[in-house]
Write an enzyme that holds these catalytic residues in place. Structure first.
Site: not given
Length: 416
Positions: A87, A166
């Site tokens: 991400d 994350e």
């Protein structure tokens, strides 16, 4: 996600069998970068990663949510985990990505100076951390254990982890969820997180806690302010305490970590003519790995404040914000450097040979802390400058890809 962003999303990853290493790495990076994957929208990239890894017959591939785990079973005595999050933080007019040729005005002066005559990939996620993801995907394909057939046999068994969420609150972290649901998928002797480090080693990480510091007042009409009590004005003392804070340098196991306490958001008031009855200052404390979360909280709000995730507002009984209301928002532990592990020592030796760099402290929080909790030594080692992470002009010189791939492949395959 807008239609324009959806149109830029690719559904397949791969490179030509006759491609050079440089061509393969550049192709994978461009494909990964072209797949929009801001936190909460990692699904298409996770699908592409899973499909790519399932084509590698030497890998066992598993998936939990949008986290993909692929493992070898070569019968080696030790296992190394190579992990990267897929991400990114939100886009700031920096998607889709594009290659910048030498001389392009979008290339930062510091990047052009350090990498003269080199093309650069510009766009969201270039450094944090899709460049490292591309390298890990490449290694997952070529380290196939088939030396007798022209392949490459690593000296360790390998587990590749490509995980989601994350960049947001710890409760969403895909690696955390896999550790809780399938701890056997993440078993190993050593871990490398591909966070951007300019291809040097950064050991351990600071911990982080986030919380609201709250003031209360009494609402009233602003024309009769004396009938109320202004909560925003009361917040001035919170800001004064923050402004008076001096960042601390803390040595831990030979590395020096810098702490910080900062306001990152402030909110208050319900109308332009209403005396506000509440004000919240959102504070982030980044603490060195000589402290536990409990010790960090004690410094901010007192040891017996009682504030915890999801349990509402409590009054700080001590610490920096004594007397104010506290509501916890997020917390993640620090991790000590772990540079005394034999595998960390040997990797640090190779990195020093290739780059001239000694290990540094990781000042941000990373998932090395999660591995530390599991008792697995871990370091941060990735392509790209950590100073460019999350910036609007995030960019990566192409040679960083080959440097990281060279270091990791040599370390994973060379005899001691």
């Amino acid at each position: 996600m807008t239609n324009e962003l959806e149109q830029q999303t690719v559904t397949a990853l791969g490179f030509d069998a006759d491609a050079t290493r440089e061509q393969a790495l550049a192709t994978l990076l461009e494909q990964v970068m072209s797949t929009y994957s801001v936190s909460d929208d990692e699904g298409p990239l996770a699908d592409a990663v899973e499909a790519f890894l399932r084509k590698q017959s030497h890998l066992t591939v598993r998936r939990h949510g949008d986290t993909v785990v692929a493992s070898t079973d070569f019968g080696k005595p030790q296992r190394v985990i190579l992990a990267g999050h897929i991400d990114t933080v939100p886009v700031i007019d920096n998607f889709p990505p594009r290659w910048l040729e030498p001389g392009d005005p979008l290339i930062r002066e510091d990047v052009a100076s350090a990498h003269p005559g080199e093309r650069v990939l510009w766009g969201r996620g270039a450094t944090d951390m899709k460049a490292s993801d591309a390298v890990l995907l490449y290694l997952a394909a070529v380290l196939d254990g088939r030396a007798e057939d022209g392949g490459i046999d690593p000296k360790y068994d390998l587990t590749y982890v490509f995980y989601d969420h994350e960049e947001v609150a710890a409760e969403k972290n895909g690696l955390r969820k896999v550790v809780e649901a399938h701890p056997d998928w993440i078993a190993g002797d050593f871990a490398i997180i591909g966070e951007p480090t300019d291809c040097g080693i950064e050991g351990g990480c600071n911990g982080t806690i986030r919380f609201d510091v709250i003031t209360h007042g009494v609402a009233a009409h602003s024309a009769r302010a004396w009938m109320g009590e202004n909560a925003i004005h009361k917040a001035a003392e919170i800001l004064n305490r923050l402004a008076a804070y001096q960042p601390a340098d803390v040595p831990v196991d030979g590395l020096v970590y810098r702490e910080g306490v900062n306001a990152t958001l402030i909110s208050g008031g319900k109308g332009t003519n209403v005396i506000p009855d509440e004000c919240r200052v959102h504070v982030n404390y980044r603490f060195a790995p000589d402290k536990t979360i409990a010790e960090a909280k004690a410094l901010m709000m007192g040891a017996d404040c009682g504030a915890g995730l999801g349990n509402g507002e409590h009054v700080a009984t001590g610490g920096m914000f004594e007397g104010f209301g506290i509501e916890m928002a997020d917390e993640s532990p620090s991790a000590r450097p772990g540079m005394d592990s034999p595998l960390a020592v040997s990797l640090a030796h190779l990195v020093r040979e290739r780059t001239g760099r000694d290990p540094l402290a990781k000042l941000g929080w990373t998932d090395v802390a999660r591995f530390a909790i599991l008792g697995i030594p871990a370091v941060n080692l990735g392509a790209g400058s950590p100073l460019l992470a999350h910036k609007h002009d995030e960019q990566l010189p192409e040679s960083e890809l080959t440097l990281l791939a060279d270091i990791l492949q040599e370390w994973l395959t060379s005899a001691e």
